[in-house]
Motif scaffolding. Structure first.
Motif, PDB file in Angstrom:
ATOM      1  N   LEU A 145       0.817  -1.212   0.000  1.00 23.89           N
ATOM      2  CA  LEU A 145       0.000   0.000   0.000  1.00 23.89           C
ATOM      3  C   LEU A 145       0.852   1.264   0.000  1.00 23.89           C
ATOM      4  CD1 LEU A 145      -2.795  -1.043   2.525  1.00 23.89           C
ATOM      5  CD2 LEU A 145      -2.958  -0.922   0.027  1.00 23.89           C
ATOM      6  N   GLN A 146       2.015   1.233   0.627  1.00 21.16           N
ATOM      7  CA  GLN A 146       2.877   2.404   0.703  1.00 21.16           C
ATOM      8  C   GLN A 146       3.662   2.643  -0.578  1.00 21.16           C
ATOM      9  OE1 GLN A 146       5.336   1.662   4.129  1.00 21.16           O
ATOM     10  NE2 GLN A 146       4.024   2.903   5.461  1.00 21.16           N
ATOM     11  N   ALA A 147       3.915   1.611  -1.351  1.00 22.09           N
ATOM     12  CA  ALA A 147       4.767   1.730  -2.538  1.00 22.09           C
ATOM     13  C   ALA A 147       4.290   2.808  -3.512  1.00 22.09           C
ATOM     14  CB  ALA A 147       4.893   0.384  -3.234  1.00 22.09           C
ATOM     15  N   PRO A 148       3.005   2.868  -3.895  1.00 17.62           N
ATOM     16  CA  PRO A 148       2.592   3.918  -4.831  1.00 17.62           C
ATOM     17  C   PRO A 148       2.784   5.325  -4.252  1.00 17.62           C
ATOM     18  CG  PRO A 148       0.911   2.212  -4.719  1.00 17.62           C
ATOM     19  CD  PRO A 148       1.915   1.926  -3.652  1.00 17.62           C
ATOM     20  N   VAL A 149       2.487   5.494  -2.986  1.00 17.93           N
ATOM     21  CA  VAL A 149       2.652   6.810  -2.348  1.00 17.93           C
ATOM     22  C   VAL A 149       4.132   7.187  -2.329  1.00 17.93           C
ATOM     23  CG1 VAL A 149       2.350   8.085  -0.190  1.00 17.93           C
ATOM     24  CG2 VAL A 149       0.579   6.497  -0.957  1.00 17.93           C
ATOM     25  N   ARG A 150       4.985   6.235  -1.997  1.00 19.79           N
ATOM     26  CA  ARG A 150       6.424   6.475  -1.965  1.00 19.79           C
ATOM     27  C   ARG A 150       6.924   6.850  -3.353  1.00 19.79           C
ATOM     28  NH1 ARG A 150       8.497   1.529  -1.164  1.00 19.79           N
ATOM     29  NH2 ARG A 150       7.377   1.376   0.785  1.00 19.79           N
ATOM     30  N   ASN A 151       6.443   6.167  -4.394  1.00 17.30           N
ATOM     31  CA  ASN A 151       6.879   6.463  -5.764  1.00 17.30           C
ATOM     32  C   ASN A 151       6.444   7.861  -6.189  1.00 17.30           C
ATOM     33  OD1 ASN A 151       8.048   3.963  -5.901  1.00 17.30           O
ATOM     34  ND2 ASN A 151       6.357   3.004  -7.003  1.00 17.30           N
ATOM     35  N   VAL A 152       5.230   8.261  -5.822  1.00 19.36           N
ATOM     36  CA  VAL A 152       4.760   9.614  -6.138  1.00 19.36           C
ATOM     37  C   VAL A 152       5.626  10.642  -5.415  1.00 19.36           C
ATOM     38  CG1 VAL A 152       2.840  11.242  -5.839  1.00 19.36           C
ATOM     39  CG2 VAL A 152       2.397   8.939  -6.696  1.00 19.36           C
ATOM     40  N   ALA A 153       5.958  10.378  -4.161  1.00 21.34           N
ATOM     41  CA  ALA A 153       6.799  11.308  -3.393  1.00 21.34           C
ATOM     42  C   ALA A 153       8.168  11.451  -4.040  1.00 21.34           C
ATOM     43  CB  ALA A 153       6.933  10.823  -1.954  1.00 21.34           C
ATOM     44  N   TYR A 154       8.757  10.339  -4.491  1.00 23.80           N
ATOM     45  CA  TYR A 154      10.055  10.409  -5.176  1.00 23.80           C
ATOM     46  C   TYR A 154       9.942  11.219  -6.469  1.00 23.80           C
ATOM     47  CZ  TYR A 154      11.995   6.823  -2.058  1.00 23.80           C
ATOM     48  OH  TYR A 154      12.447   6.119  -0.978  1.00 23.80           O
ATOM     49  N   ALA A 155       8.861  11.017  -7.209  1.00 29.26           N
ATOM     50  CA  ALA A 155       8.670  11.741  -8.469  1.00 29.26           C
ATOM     51  C   ALA A 155       8.531  13.239  -8.208  1.00 29.26           C
ATOM     52  CB  ALA A 155       7.444  11.208  -9.206  1.00 29.26           C
ATOM     53  N   VAL A 156       7.755  13.614  -7.214  1.00 25.31           N
ATOM     54  CA  VAL A 156       7.573  15.036  -6.878  1.00 25.31           C
ATOM     55  C   VAL A 156       8.905  15.632  -6.441  1.00 25.31           C
ATOM     56  CG1 VAL A 156       6.477  16.597  -5.216  1.00 25.31           C
ATOM     57  CG2 VAL A 156       5.127  14.820  -6.343  1.00 25.31           C
ATOM     58  N   LYS A 157       9.651  14.899  -5.638  1.00 26.41           N
ATOM     59  CA  LYS A 157      10.952  15.373  -5.170  1.00 26.41           C
ATOM     60  C   LYS A 157      11.906  15.564  -6.348  1.00 26.41           C
ATOM     61  CE  LYS A 157      14.779  14.192  -2.137  1.00 26.41           C
ATOM     62  NZ  LYS A 157      15.415  13.151  -1.362  1.00 26.41           N
ATOM     63  N   ALA A 158      11.887  14.607  -7.290  1.00 21.79           N
ATOM     64  CA  ALA A 158      12.761  14.708  -8.462  1.00 21.79           C
ATOM     65  C   ALA A 158      12.396  15.912  -9.308  1.00 21.79           C
ATOM     66  CB  ALA A 158      12.669  13.425  -9.292  1.00 21.79           C
ATOM     67  N   VAL A 159      11.101  16.178  -9.504  1.00 19.35           N
ATOM     68  CA  VAL A 159      10.654  17.347 -10.271  1.00 19.35           C
ATOM     69  C   VAL A 159      11.068  18.626  -9.550  1.00 19.35           C
ATOM     70  CG1 VAL A 159       8.606  18.607 -11.047  1.00 19.35           C
ATOM     71  CG2 VAL A 159       8.775  16.149 -11.434  1.00 19.35           C
ATOM     72  N   ALA A 160      10.900  18.661  -8.243  1.00 20.02           N
ATOM     73  CA  ALA A 160      11.268  19.856  -7.466  1.00 20.02           C
ATOM     74  C   ALA A 160      12.765  20.109  -7.556  1.00 20.02           C
ATOM     75  CB  ALA A 160      10.837  19.688  -6.011  1.00 20.02           C
ATOM     76  N   GLU A 161      13.579  19.060  -7.463  1.00 18.88           N
ATOM     77  CA  GLU A 161      15.032  19.218  -7.568  1.00 18.88           C
ATOM     78  C   GLU A 161      15.434  19.664  -8.963  1.00 18.88           C
ATOM     79  OE1 GLU A 161      16.587  15.465  -6.303  1.00 18.88           O
ATOM     80  OE2 GLU A 161      16.287  15.941  -4.167  1.00 18.88           O
ATOM     81  N   LYS A 162      14.728  19.156  -9.981  1.00 17.88           N
ATOM     82  CA  LYS A 162      15.020  19.550 -11.364  1.00 17.88           C
ATOM     83  C   LYS A 162      14.694  21.026 -11.562  1.00 17.88           C
ATOM     84  CE  LYS A 162      14.123  18.212 -16.144  1.00 17.88           C
ATOM     85  NZ  LYS A 162      13.884  19.478 -16.735  1.00 17.88           N
ATOM     86  N   ASP A 163      13.557  21.468 -11.010  1.00 18.64           N
ATOM     87  CA  ASP A 163      13.183  22.879 -11.105  1.00 18.64           C
ATOM     88  C   ASP A 163      14.197  23.768 -10.410  1.00 18.64           C
ATOM     89  OD1 ASP A 163      10.945  22.287 -12.579  1.00 18.64           O
ATOM     90  OD2 ASP A 163       9.518  22.434 -10.891  1.00 18.64           O
ATOM     91  N   GLU A 164      14.736  23.324  -9.278  1.00 21.40           N
ATOM     92  CA  GLU A 164      15.727  24.113  -8.556  1.00 21.40           C
ATOM     93  C   GLU A 164      16.990  24.241  -9.382  1.00 21.40           C
ATOM     94  OE1 GLU A 164      16.474  22.463  -4.674  1.00 21.40           O
ATOM     95  OE2 GLU A 164      14.409  22.769  -4.042  1.00 21.40           O
ATOM     96  N   THR A 165      17.409  23.165 -10.048  1.00 24.13           N
ATOM     97  CA  THR A 165      18.646  23.222 -10.858  1.00 24.13           C
ATOM     98  C   THR A 165      18.399  24.077 -12.095  1.00 24.13           C
ATOM     99  OG1 THR A 165      18.088  21.155 -11.967  1.00 24.13           O
ATOM    100  CG2 THR A 165      19.562  21.037 -10.052  1.00 24.13           C
ATOM    101  N   ASP A 166      17.170  24.079 -12.656  1.00 27.35           N
ATOM    102  CA  ASP A 166      16.851  24.910 -13.802  1.00 27.35           C
ATOM    103  C   ASP A 166      16.851  26.378 -13.403  1.00 27.35           C
ATOM    104  OD1 ASP A 166      16.626  22.709 -15.425  1.00 27.35           O
ATOM    105  OD2 ASP A 166      14.431  22.655 -15.413  1.00 27.35           O
ATOM    106  N   ASP A 167      16.367  26.714 -12.198  1.00 27.30           N
ATOM    107  CA  ASP A 167      16.339  28.097 -11.723  1.00 27.30           C
ATOM    108  C   ASP A 167      17.744  28.619 -11.468  1.00 27.30           C
ATOM    109  OD1 ASP A 167      13.603  28.113 -11.823  1.00 27.30           O
ATOM    110  OD2 ASP A 167      13.306  27.710  -9.685  1.00 27.30           O
ATOM    111  N   VAL A 168      18.652  27.779 -11.031  1.00 28.17           N
ATOM    112  CA  VAL A 168      20.031  28.167 -10.743  1.00 28.17           C
ATOM    113  C   VAL A 168      20.775  28.432 -12.041  1.00 28.17           C
ATOM    114  CG1 VAL A 168      22.204  27.392  -9.712  1.00 28.17           C
ATOM    115  CG2 VAL A 168      20.071  26.897  -8.579  1.00 28.17           C
ATOM    116  N   ALA A 169      20.511  27.710 -13.076  1.00 31.60           N
ATOM    117  CA  ALA A 169      21.232  27.813 -14.339  1.00 31.60           C
ATOM    118  C   ALA A 169      20.875  29.015 -15.119  1.00 31.60           C
ATOM    119  CB  ALA A 169      20.957  26.621 -15.218  1.00 31.60           C
TER     120      ALA A 169
END
Length: 169
Positions: A145-169
């Motif tokens: 039951l936790q696996a889908p929620v965990r995967n969504v959290a990882y995806a959101v975190k990855a998008v947020a980190e990507k946006d931060e690196t795009d803003d820095v560049a």
């Protein structure tokens, strides 16, 4: 003691055992001949600690109780020294404990049983014993039951980190 009192006591015992067979999640029929008193005490303690119990009952009473509980498939197991192990709460615990104990004590043999109201062979009881216990099954369910929620959290975190690196560049 008068004969009718003895018969009434035996009928009460048959009725009690029949009710225990009817309401049990699992019944395991075992041959305990050759176990020492300390081994039987240890087995009973392990069962009690897991909300299960073992009863040594005369085969004639077991046969009548099985017939009353409409569990005639158990009748062939009631030959020789017989004890029944059962639990109303956990379907896996009695089979798991008895099977594990039988590995250490060659004198204990599984004759058959009942799983959720259906007669089971020795092989089926041993297969049930291989399943994880209730806590293990709940843990596995929680992980699934936790696996889908965990995967969504990882995806959101990855998008947020990507946006931060795009803003820095």
């Amino acid at each position: 003691m008068p004969k009718d009192v003895v018969i009434a006591k035996k009928q009460d015992e048959v009725t009690q055992i029949a009710e225990e067979i009817r309401t049990a999640a699992t019944v395991v029929v075992v041959d305990y001949l050759g176990l020492t008193v300390s081994e039987v005490t240890d087995l009973r303690k392990q069962l009690r600690d897991n909300n299960a119990q073992m009863k040594v009952v005369k085969n004639t009473i077991l046969r009548r109780a099985a017939a009353e509980a409409e569990a005639e498939g158990l009748l062939e197991s009631f030959v020789g020294p017989t004890a029944i192990v059962f639990s109303t709460e956990d379907a896996v615990a009695p089979a798991k404990i008895v099977s594990k104990f039988a590995e250490k004590a060659d004198e204990l043999t599984i004759k058959g049983g009942m799983i959720e109201g259906k007669v089971a062979t020795v092989d089926q009881v041993n297969e049930l014993a291989k399943l994880p216990d209730r806590d293990g099954l709940l843990s596995m369910l929680l992980s699934v039951l936790q696996a889908p929620v965990r995967n969504v959290a990882y995806a959101v975190k990855a998008v947020a980190e990507k946006d931060e690196t795009d803003d820095v560049a």
